[in-house]
Structure formats: structure tokens, C-alpha cells
Design a protein around this motif. Structure first.
Motif, PDB file in Angstrom:
ATOM      1  N   TYR A 168      -4.439  -9.822 -10.415  1.00 14.08           N
ATOM      2  CA  TYR A 168      -4.019  -8.513 -10.926  1.00 14.08           C
ATOM      3  C   TYR A 168      -3.959  -8.461 -12.449  1.00 14.08           C
ATOM      4  O   TYR A 168      -4.638  -7.675 -13.100  1.00 14.08           O
ATOM      5  CB  TYR A 168      -2.619  -8.153 -10.393  1.00 14.08           C
TER       6      TYR A 168
ATOM      7  N   ASN B 277       0.740 -11.477  -2.587  1.00 12.44           N
ATOM      8  CA  ASN B 277       2.028 -11.644  -3.277  1.00 12.44           C
ATOM      9  C   ASN B 277       3.166 -11.064  -2.453  1.00 12.44           C
ATOM     10  O   ASN B 277       4.300 -11.541  -2.508  1.00 12.44           O
ATOM     11  CB  ASN B 277       2.004 -10.933  -4.634  1.00 12.44           C
TER      12      ASN B 277
ATOM     13  N   LYS C  84       7.228  -6.117  -6.632  1.00  7.11           N
ATOM     14  CA  LYS C  84       7.658  -6.398  -5.250  1.00  7.11           C
ATOM     15  C   LYS C  84       9.178  -6.519  -5.196  1.00  7.11           C
ATOM     16  O   LYS C  84       9.822  -6.003  -4.297  1.00  7.11           O
ATOM     17  CB  LYS C  84       7.027  -7.694  -4.729  1.00  7.11           C
TER      18      LYS C  84
ATOM     19  N   ASP D  16      -1.131  -1.868 -13.175  1.00  4.71           N
ATOM     20  CA  ASP D  16      -2.141  -2.238 -12.189  1.00  4.71           C
ATOM     21  C   ASP D  16      -1.763  -1.661 -10.829  1.00  4.71           C
ATOM     22  O   ASP D  16      -0.615  -1.275 -10.596  1.00  4.71           O
ATOM     23  CB  ASP D  16      -2.299  -3.766 -12.112  1.00  4.71           C
ATOM     24  N   ALA D  17      -2.753  -1.590  -9.933  1.00  2.00           N
ATOM     25  CA  ALA D  17      -2.491  -1.052  -8.601  1.00  2.00           C
ATOM     26  C   ALA D  17      -3.213  -1.858  -7.540  1.00  2.00           C
ATOM     27  O   ALA D  17      -4.349  -2.301  -7.747  1.00  2.00           O
ATOM     28  CB  ALA D  17      -2.930   0.405  -8.524  1.00  2.00           C
ATOM     29  N   GLY D  18      -2.519  -2.073  -6.430  1.00  2.00           N
ATOM     30  CA  GLY D  18      -3.128  -2.630  -5.225  1.00  2.00           C
ATOM     31  C   GLY D  18      -3.248  -1.481  -4.240  1.00  2.00           C
ATOM     32  O   GLY D  18      -4.261  -0.791  -4.169  1.00  2.00           O
ATOM     33  N   THR D  19      -2.161  -1.208  -3.525  1.00  2.00           N
ATOM     34  CA  THR D  19      -2.132  -0.002  -2.685  1.00  2.00           C
ATOM     35  C   THR D  19      -2.000   1.240  -3.558  1.00  2.00           C
ATOM     36  O   THR D  19      -2.348   2.331  -3.148  1.00  2.00           O
ATOM     37  CB  THR D  19      -0.936  -0.022  -1.715  1.00  2.00           C
ATOM     38  N   GLY D  20      -1.432   1.073  -4.756  1.00  4.76           N
ATOM     39  CA  GLY D  20      -1.220   2.197  -5.666  1.00  4.76           C
ATOM     40  C   GLY D  20       0.170   2.811  -5.556  1.00  4.76           C
ATOM     41  O   GLY D  20       0.517   3.725  -6.303  1.00  4.76           O
ATOM     42  N   PHE D  21       0.972   2.299  -4.638  1.00  2.00           N
ATOM     43  CA  PHE D  21       2.310   2.860  -4.386  1.00  2.00           C
ATOM     44  C   PHE D  21       3.167   2.889  -5.655  1.00  2.00           C
ATOM     45  O   PHE D  21       3.695   3.930  -6.052  1.00  2.00           O
ATOM     46  CB  PHE D  21       2.986   2.029  -3.289  1.00  2.00           C
ATOM     47  N   THR D  22       3.279   1.737  -6.309  1.00  2.13           N
ATOM     48  CA  THR D  22       4.130   1.631  -7.498  1.00  2.13           C
ATOM     49  C   THR D  22       3.635   2.553  -8.607  1.00  2.13           C
ATOM     50  O   THR D  22       4.413   3.291  -9.220  1.00  2.13           O
ATOM     51  CB  THR D  22       4.154   0.180  -8.015  1.00  2.13           C
TER      52      THR D  22
ATOM     53  N   SER E 191       3.411  -7.234 -13.985  1.00  2.00           N
ATOM     54  CA  SER E 191       4.151  -7.258 -12.713  1.00  2.00           C
ATOM     55  C   SER E 191       4.315  -8.648 -12.134  1.00  2.00           C
ATOM     56  O   SER E 191       4.858  -8.788 -11.037  1.00  2.00           O
ATOM     57  CB  SER E 191       3.464  -6.388 -11.674  1.00  2.00           C
ATOM     58  N   GLY E 192       3.803  -9.653 -12.815  1.00  2.00           N
ATOM     59  CA  GLY E 192       4.085 -11.015 -12.371  1.00  2.00           C
ATOM     60  C   GLY E 192       3.061 -11.579 -11.409  1.00  2.00           C
ATOM     61  O   GLY E 192       1.935 -11.111 -11.326  1.00  2.00           O
TER      62      GLY E 192
ATOM     63  N   SER F 112       4.218  -1.170   1.040  1.00  2.00           N
ATOM     64  CA  SER F 112       4.192   0.203   0.540  1.00  2.00           C
ATOM     65  C   SER F 112       4.639   1.147   1.650  1.00  2.00           C
ATOM     66  O   SER F 112       3.822   1.757   2.329  1.00  2.00           O
ATOM     67  CB  SER F 112       2.791   0.540   0.040  1.00  2.00           C
TER      68      SER F 112
ATOM     69  N   SER G 173       6.942 -11.492  -7.275  1.00  2.00           N
ATOM     70  CA  SER G 173       6.433 -10.728  -8.402  1.00  2.00           C
ATOM     71  C   SER G 173       7.277  -9.464  -8.618  1.00  2.00           C
ATOM     72  O   SER G 173       7.940  -8.970  -7.720  1.00  2.00           O
ATOM     73  CB  SER G 173       4.953 -10.397  -8.205  1.00  2.00           C
TER      74      SER G 173
ATOM     75  N   LYS H 167      10.582  -3.189  -4.940  1.00  2.00           N
ATOM     76  CA  LYS H 167      10.423  -2.623  -3.587  1.00  2.00           C
ATOM     77  C   LYS H 167      11.468  -3.208  -2.635  1.00  2.00           C
ATOM     78  O   LYS H 167      12.071  -2.484  -1.830  1.00  2.00           O
ATOM     79  CB  LYS H 167       9.024  -2.933  -3.040  1.00  2.00           C
TER      80      LYS H 167
HETATM   81  C1  LIG Z   1       1.537  -6.258  -5.327  1.00  2.00           C
HETATM   82  C2  LIG Z   1       1.151  -6.231  -6.727  1.00  2.00           C
HETATM   83  C3  LIG Z   1       0.581  -5.093  -7.287  1.00  2.00           C
HETATM   84  C4  LIG Z   1       0.254  -3.845  -6.491  1.00  2.00           C
HETATM   85  O1  LIG Z   1       1.340  -3.055  -6.168  1.00  2.00           O
HETATM   86  P1  LIG Z   1       1.075  -1.706  -5.349  1.00  2.00           P
HETATM   87  O2  LIG Z   1       2.388  -1.029  -5.299  1.00  2.00           O
HETATM   88  O3  LIG Z   1       0.589  -2.125  -3.978  1.00  2.00           O
HETATM   89  O4  LIG Z   1      -0.001  -0.948  -6.049  1.00  2.00           O
HETATM   90  C5  LIG Z   1       0.226  -5.132  -8.619  1.00  2.00           C
HETATM   91  N1  LIG Z   1       0.434  -6.237  -9.365  1.00  2.00           N
HETATM   92  C6  LIG Z   1       0.999  -7.348  -8.856  1.00  2.00           C
HETATM   93  C7  LIG Z   1       1.196  -8.533  -9.728  1.00  2.00           C
HETATM   94  C8  LIG Z   1       1.387  -7.379  -7.516  1.00  2.00           C
HETATM   95  O5  LIG Z   1       1.942  -8.481  -6.999  1.00  2.00           O
END
Ligand SMILES: *Cc1c(COP(=O)(O)O)cnc(C)c1O
Length: 285
Positions: free
Chosen positions: A246, A66, A38, A173-179, A272-273, A141, A35, A41
Motif C-alpha cells: 500500500y 493486513n 484497521k 490509499d484505498a483497498g476496499t475504499g471504505f476508509t 496507514s501502516g 469494511s 495497521s 475500524k
Molecule cells: C487495509 C489497508 C488499506 C485499505 O483500507 P480500506 O478501508 O479497505 O480502503 C490501506 N492501507 C493499509 C496500510 C491497509 O492496511
């Protein structure tokens, strides 16, 4: 600055309102199996791992992550020794991301952890292995991913130049929020950033950021009919595939916020895929 990671932007007219023109950034097009955010990163993380020649790289994450799926591909390709520390139940049939990860990493590289063991995962990854071990935290992250993540801001500036447009609002969007955190810091003052948090972020955002929890299936990883309907809507109206974890939740949220808050100007939603995640849900609705 590094311009080597570039994705296009284009209009998605079915999101437009009278006051707002809506655009999508196609970071989903950056890779087939990895994705978009990633990939950015890894742009700095992988060179670090190659340079440092660790004895082992331990990757922490959920079975359907992902990040685990994406990073595994590059670790195999670069002949970097690694092990996956996965949160999950090995007796559950694997599907979607989990199945593909299994295909790449193989059983011998997977260490399953129960939810009781999970909080100790980082410790275990260090204790159970000898030599120099690099632990990749959830979502990759880590500081070594920062340089690559910075390319997103540069790329958006490039898009603005090429499309002769200024984005007044950006949704991510955010998972950890790093991006999202890194992007929001760079954008501060030049546009309004909206972050849709799929899980509890592990970072703090600048105070100017507007934070949302998705109103569709808000708990992380959960999927329902409304999520699948958003995927269907986007596919048939715009020809763009979303993933259920996501991006379907992000686009649903953005579409409604744009209308409800009557946002003005140009709005960019970052895709973000992660389409491989979709495979796990094709039979569930
Ligand atoms: C991993 C991922 C995120 C989250 O990224 P973070 O930097 O952890 O917030 C968001 N969207 C997609 C599609 C991801 O694969």
C-alpha cells in the motif's frame, strides 16, 4: 466525538516543492501488529463482536491481508471464537503477513479457499457453521467499522489545531475504499482529497475526489524493484518505513503528483501502516 485514537503529523521535507509543504500522518505508529486504519475500524467493530457474543466470527481475506492479521490478534485476545476463510494456496510456503497470521490463528482456524471457491466465501462461511455467525468481509469494511473510521477525520482536525496548519490536499490509499470514502465525505469542501486505489474499490467516492491507480506495480499485491527503491528512498531520506503493498505505492504517487500538478499549500499524506508486510519481501530483491 471520540478522540481516543491519536497519531501525530510531521514534515517530510524531501517531498517539498517550491509551492508545497508536505506532511505525513503517522497512523503507522498506532500499533505494532495492526495497521492504522484497521485499528480505527476495530475500535467499533470489536466492541460490537464482544457485545453480540456470536458463536463464530468468520474473517474473509487473502493470506497476506493486513486485516486478517490485525483482527486475528484481537479475536484471540478477547477469546472470541473465529475461523479464517483465506484465499490462497496452502502448499505455498508462508512468509510475511501470512506467516504471522498462521502463528496467531493456528492451522485449526484456517480454511483455505481456491480462487474458484472464493466468490462463494461469504456463503460458505455461513453454511459450514452452525449458530449465530458474523462474517467479516474483506478489509473489515462493514457498518460496524464506521464509527471507528470516523475518528480519522476528527484526528486530522486535531492535528491541524495542534500544528496550526490547514491541509489543502490530503492523499490516502484505498483497498476496499471504505476508509477513504468516509474521510472524503467528511472533508468535502474543506480540502482536495486524492485517493490512490490499490485494487478496484467496492465503494463510490464523492465526485470531488481525484482517483489514481498507482503507476508503480499497479496490480494489487505486485511488487517490483521500483517499489523497493521507494521504500529505500523513504527510509534513508525520512527515516520512515513503508510497506510494499500500500504505502510505498501511495507515497510514490503523491510525490510525483505534487510535482506534476504543482500543488499549492500544505499537503498531508496518510501513512496507514502495515510494516509487517515488508517481511515477505526482504529476500525478493
Ligand atoms: C487495509 C489497508 C488499506 C485499505 O483500507 P480500506 O478501508 O479497505 O480502503 C490501506 N492501507 C493499509 C496500510 C491497509 O492496511
Amino acid at each position: 466525538m471520540d478522540y481516543s485514537i491519536h497519531s501525530r503529523v510531521h514534515r517530510i521535507p524531501s517531498f517539498d516543492t517550491l509551492s508545497c509543504s508536505v506532511w505525513i500522518k503517522r497512523d503507522d505508529e498506532l500499533g505494532f501488529g495492526i495497521s492504522g486504519t484497521k485499528l480505527r475500524k476495530y475500535h467499533s467493530l470489536i466492541p460490537h463482536l464482544i457485545r453480540e457474543r456470536y458463536d463464530l466470527v468468520s474473517v474473509l481475506g487473502g493470506a497476506n491481508s493486513n486485516n486478517v492479521l490485525g483482527l486475528s490478534q484481537l479475536l484471540v485476545e478477547n477469546r472470541i471464537p473465529f475461523k479464517l476463510y483465506l484465499k490462497g494456496n496452502p502448499n505455498r510456503p508462508l512468509q510475511g503477513n501470512g506467516m504471522v497470521t498462521f502463528l496467531i490463528a493456528g492451522q485449526h482456524r484456517i480454511r483455505w479457499l481456491s480462487s474458484q471457491e472464493w466468490p462463494e466465501a461469504g456463503e460458505l462461511a455461513l453454511r459450514e457453521n452452525t449458530g449465530r455467525v458474523f462474517v467479516v468481509p474483506e478489509g473489515a469494511s462493514c457498518p460496524q467499522a464506521l464509527e471507528g473510521t470516523l475518528t480519522l477525520f476528527q484526528d486530522i482536525k486535531q492535528n491541524e489545531k495542534e500544528a496550526k496548519v490547514h491541509f489543502d490536499h490530503i492523499f490516502i490509499d484505498a483497498g476496499t475504499g471504505f476508509t477513504a470514502q468516509v474521510l472524503a465525505q467528511q472533508l468535502e469542501g474543506s480540502c482536495q482529497v486524492h485517493v490512490v486505489c490499490m485494487a478496484d474499490p467496492v465503494v463510490a467516492f464523492p465526485s470531488s475526489v481525484i482517483i489514481y491507480r498507482p503507476r508503480l506495480a499497479p496490480s494489487f499485491g505486485s511488487v517490483n524493484t521500483a517499489v523497493m527503491n521507494e521504500i529505500r528512498r523513504m527510509a534513508s531520506h525520512e527515516g520512515v518505513l513503508l510497506d510494499p503493498i500500500y504505502t510505498a505505492k501511495l507515497f510514490y504517487e503523491a510525490r510525483h503528483v505534487i510535482k506534476e500538478k504543482q500543488l499549492q499549500g500544505n499537503c498531508l499524506i496518510i501513512h496507514s501502516g502495515g510494516a509487517l508486510t515488508l517481511l515477505g519481501f526482504t529476500h525478493s530483491t
